[in-house]
Design a protein around this motif. Structure first.
Motif, PDB file in Angstrom:
ATOM      1  N   GLU A  29     -12.180  -0.197  -7.988  1.00 36.67           N
ATOM      2  CA  GLU A  29     -12.967  -0.271  -6.755  1.00 36.67           C
ATOM      3  C   GLU A  29     -13.560   1.088  -6.382  1.00 36.67           C
ATOM      4  O   GLU A  29     -13.050   2.129  -6.792  1.00 36.67           O
ATOM      5  CB  GLU A  29     -12.091  -0.829  -5.622  1.00 36.67           C
ATOM      6  N   HIS A  54      -0.504  -5.288  -5.855  1.00 37.95           N
ATOM      7  CA  HIS A  54      -1.178  -4.919  -4.605  1.00 37.95           C
ATOM      8  C   HIS A  54      -1.172  -6.089  -3.621  1.00 37.95           C
ATOM      9  O   HIS A  54      -0.894  -5.909  -2.429  1.00 37.95           O
ATOM     10  CB  HIS A  54      -2.601  -4.470  -4.912  1.00 37.95           C
ATOM     11  N   HIS A 108      -8.904 -11.090  -4.311  1.00 36.24           N
ATOM     12  CA  HIS A 108      -7.935 -10.283  -5.056  1.00 36.24           C
ATOM     13  C   HIS A 108      -6.885 -11.166  -5.738  1.00 36.24           C
ATOM     14  O   HIS A 108      -6.507 -10.933  -6.884  1.00 36.24           O
ATOM     15  CB  HIS A 108      -7.201  -9.322  -4.101  1.00 36.24           C
ATOM     16  N   LEU A 164       0.844  -1.197   0.000  1.00 38.12           N
ATOM     17  CA  LEU A 164       0.000   0.000   0.000  1.00 38.12           C
ATOM     18  C   LEU A 164       0.881   1.248   0.000  1.00 38.12           C
ATOM     19  O   LEU A 164       1.623   1.502   0.951  1.00 38.12           O
ATOM     20  CB  LEU A 164      -0.902   0.008   1.235  1.00 38.12           C
ATOM     21  N   GLY A 197      -1.299   0.791  -7.024  1.00 40.78           N
ATOM     22  CA  GLY A 197      -2.655   1.268  -7.249  1.00 40.78           C
ATOM     23  C   GLY A 197      -2.611   2.752  -7.529  1.00 40.78           C
ATOM     24  O   GLY A 197      -1.547   3.379  -7.471  1.00 40.78           O
ATOM     25  N   HIS A 230      -5.019   4.042  -2.742  1.00 42.49           N
ATOM     26  CA  HIS A 230      -6.303   3.331  -2.846  1.00 42.49           C
ATOM     27  C   HIS A 230      -7.436   4.154  -2.234  1.00 42.49           C
ATOM     28  O   HIS A 230      -8.405   3.609  -1.709  1.00 42.49           O
ATOM     29  CB  HIS A 230      -6.186   1.950  -2.191  1.00 42.49           C
ATOM     30  N   SER A 251     -13.628  -2.933  -1.777  1.00 46.65           N
ATOM     31  CA  SER A 251     -12.899  -4.127  -2.206  1.00 46.65           C
ATOM     32  C   SER A 251     -13.694  -4.917  -3.227  1.00 46.65           C
ATOM     33  O   SER A 251     -14.914  -5.044  -3.124  1.00 46.65           O
ATOM     34  CB  SER A 251     -12.607  -5.026  -0.998  1.00 46.65           C
ATOM     35  N   ASP A 273      -6.542  -1.184  -8.712  1.00 50.19           N
ATOM     36  CA  ASP A 273      -5.493  -2.018  -8.116  1.00 50.19           C
ATOM     37  C   ASP A 273      -4.588  -2.524  -9.233  1.00 50.19           C
ATOM     38  O   ASP A 273      -5.071  -2.972 -10.275  1.00 50.19           O
ATOM     39  CB  ASP A 273      -6.091  -3.248  -7.421  1.00 50.19           C
ATOM     40  N   HIS A 300     -10.599   3.952  -7.263  1.00 47.42           N
ATOM     41  CA  HIS A 300      -9.194   3.673  -7.563  1.00 47.42           C
ATOM     42  C   HIS A 300      -9.047   2.346  -8.296  1.00 47.42           C
ATOM     43  O   HIS A 300      -9.968   1.535  -8.336  1.00 47.42           O
ATOM     44  CB  HIS A 300      -8.364   3.647  -6.274  1.00 47.42           C
TER      45      HIS A 300
END
Lengths: 275, 275
Positions: free
Chosen positions: B240, B117, B227, A99, B266, B107, B216, B113, B111
């Motif tokens: 997301e 991630h 994911h 992240l 991301g 994120h 998510s 991914d 956003h």
């Protein structure tokens, strides 16, 4: 009569090459050449492996956005923008995901200016980047080469012969030839609009989106006054630091999508051209 | 034979309404209704006051991006994302321009991914957000309503009857009805893909862009495993926290343009639909 004008405009849109060539000055050899192959709308008749109109593979998309790198220049600095990302959570250190946190000026790299950037009145009234018109930020655009030996003055604007009805123009200048965006130290000799050039555009064209290829839409001598002319009416969107290398001049479909930064006077933006 | 398949696909693209209606289950009243008016490509034949193909006024554009507000939810927190902007230079304090700095997780809000991630192998190999395919992020997309009483399981995916050839799907769920994105405190009872639903999508569809309407893509019980299934091949883009309220289900042209954050797993993204 109005209907005739519309028909003429549609015809005009179909043959921009011939018309712009007719208007081109011989002493500006890199004036716009709008080829028929650079039509803005995807070709619905082309075979496609994909469901839905207008889709299709191939490399129709040209990215005109600079990558966010620490070496991007910032006005008046030799150091570049510096680090933009920090890995806050790392799987290598036991987190369940990676992240990153981003931290940057709203005017980093390819970005848009909102009216409040240099007009306090507009800033106070809330004309932030989230009020910019998506209809303006997405639509047909002309990529045009300007003379390399001058700023974008009223005379240059006049000589470009950009037809009424063109609402979005990306101006490619000497800055692209000199690859200024790839130099960490900012170069204040960059070219851009003069105050007079900006005023001519406002008074004599229908252009409402102005794109340029370095940090400021107006040259350093007109840094504030050029911006002020463009932003006064709040009708014009300014896109700065575009990556216009290796793209043919001509008509494209432009998509510029800034972040919805409520309260900000600008935003980093991703801009693409679709052939 | 391949040519026949292409012809069939084009025919199919022209009548999505009839075909999808034929595939719809009566017990899922909000299944996709792809109206002819929601064609993806701009109508070049329509009168326009603007030069260039495919342009035109009106409100063709639907913004499906949440505004960046401090009250946006963040997974597992009651506090929201908090302040995102700081005014570094202020005309009210004597500066020549207003200049904001943004600081946020990659994120935050709407956003994308990137594969890195939740896959360290992909992160190490440099599959960052700047490697995401612009051709995938821009093209025809189906906005579909899923049943409101369940996660997106394999059974749900099967029941949606999404035709092969559809590459981008935005899944609207109970999260939109509950307006979860407008609640500062995150709600871990949100719905999303189960691991089985994700695997079914990978195995039985051509979907390469998966959009969802909360934090998510996979429900909280499958937060990581969902994911992981989507990102394994690096072929699927996850979007997301989309804002899918008040948009008719159906086919649109989707444009999602993330920032070119080199090294990030991301990026905040602006996404629009064009009717």
């Amino acid at each position: 009569m109005a209907r005739l004008a519309v028909v003429l405009m549609i015809l005009f849109a179909a043959v921009p090459q011939a018309l712009l060539a007719a208007g081109a000055q011989p002493d500006h050899p890199r004036l716009p050449t709008c080829s028929a192959t650079a039509a803005a709308a995807p070709d619905a008749a082309a075979p496609t492996q994909e469901l839905g109109n207008g889709g299709g593979g191939g490399s129709r998309i040209v990215d005109i956005t600079h990558a966010m790198r620490p070496e991007l220049p910032v006005m008046g600095s030799a150091a570049g923008v510096g680090p933009l990302l920090r890995l806050k959570k790392s799987m290598a250190n036991g987190s369940r995901s990676n992240l990153s946190e981003l931290r940057m000026s709203a005017h980093t790299g390819t970005h848009v200016d909102a009216p409040g950037h240099m007009w306090q009145r507009h800033f106070d009234a809330g004309f932030d980047v989230d009020t910019l018109d998506l209809e303006l930020l997405n639509g047909p655009a002309l990529l045009v080469d300007v003379p390399r030996d001058t700023n974008i003055t009223a005379e240059v604007m006049k000589s470009l012969n950009i037809p009424r009805g063109v609402r979005r123009v990306l101006f490619r200048t000497l800055n692209t030839d000199k690859r200024l965006m790839w130099q960490k130290e900012s170069d204040l000799s960059f070219v851009g609009f003069t105050e007079g050039g900006a005023q001519w555009l406002v008074d004599h064209t229908d252009i409402k989106l102005v794109g340029v290829d370095y940090l400021s839409v107006s040259s350093y001598d007109y840094l504030i006054s050029g911006h002020v002319v463009f932003s006064k009416s709040r009708e014009i969107v300014i896109v700065e630091s575009l990556k216009l290398d290796d793209v043919e001049a001509g008509m494209y479909m432009l998509h510029c999508l800034p972040l919805r930064l409520v309260g900000a006077e600008g935003s980093p933006v991703r801009c693409i051209l679709i052939k």
